[in-house]
Design an enzyme around this catalytic site. Structure first.
Site, PDB file in Angstrom:
ATOM      1  N   ARG A 129       0.850  -1.194   0.000  1.00 27.35           N
ATOM      2  CA  ARG A 129       0.000   0.000   0.000  1.00 27.35           C
ATOM      3  C   ARG A 129       0.881   1.239   0.000  1.00 27.35           C
ATOM      4  O   ARG A 129       1.931   1.287   0.637  1.00 27.35           O
ATOM      5  CB  ARG A 129      -0.932   0.024   1.212  1.00 27.35           C
ATOM      6  N   HIS A 162       1.090  -0.880 -12.063  1.00 27.43           N
ATOM      7  CA  HIS A 162       0.055  -1.356 -11.129  1.00 27.43           C
ATOM      8  C   HIS A 162      -1.005  -2.206 -11.816  1.00 27.43           C
ATOM      9  O   HIS A 162      -2.194  -2.052 -11.621  1.00 27.43           O
ATOM     10  CB  HIS A 162      -0.585  -0.170 -10.392  1.00 27.43           C
TER      11      HIS A 162
END
Length: 137
Positions: A79, A127
């Site tokens: 994260r 990502h």
């Protein structure tokens, strides 16, 4: 190669520590897989601040006894809130991390104005786990 695991409960494999400083000092690569929680928010910022202050207040290197001769590469696939952009840049500028490979960011998508885009010591990944085409669905 050995694996060092940081886990409050000591579970996992490889060498175990519950000290972030020890983990980073002994590592060639630090891979973040942590979730975003109140306890992990900017977890590395405090560490970077503390280590940066030690370096700036001393003529000694941040390298010590059992530390790898090259600071570790920080890889973030967990994260983005684990470290702020400013904290990560400060960590690289002060030799706490030698480079970063980033798949997640505190602000997503990463703004085009981010200083991370122009750093030669940063690799930014898109990502995505895989590229999916219509034929794959």
């Amino acid at each position: 190669m050995s694996t060092i695991v940081i886990d409050e409960n000591g579970r996992g494999f490889g060498e175990y520590t519950n000290h972030l400083d020890e983990l980073i000092r002994k590592s060639d690569y630090v891979v973040n897989l942590l979730p975003s929680t109140p306890r992990t928010f900017h977890l590395l910022d405090e560490y970077v601040e503390e280590r940066s202050n030690k370096v700036s207040n001393s003529s000694a290197s941040i390298l010590s006894g059992d530390q790898s001769p090259v600071p570790p590469v920080f890889i973030n696939v967990g994260r983005g809130s684990i470290v702020s952009e400013e904290g990560l840049i400060r960590g690289m500028d002060n030799g706490i991390f030698s480079a970063a490979v980033l798949d997640v960011f505190e602000t997503e998508p990463l703004p085009s104005s981010s200083k991370l885009w122009n750093r030669p010591d940063v690799i930014i990944t898109p990502h995505v786990a895989a590229i999916t085409t219509i034929d794959d669905v």
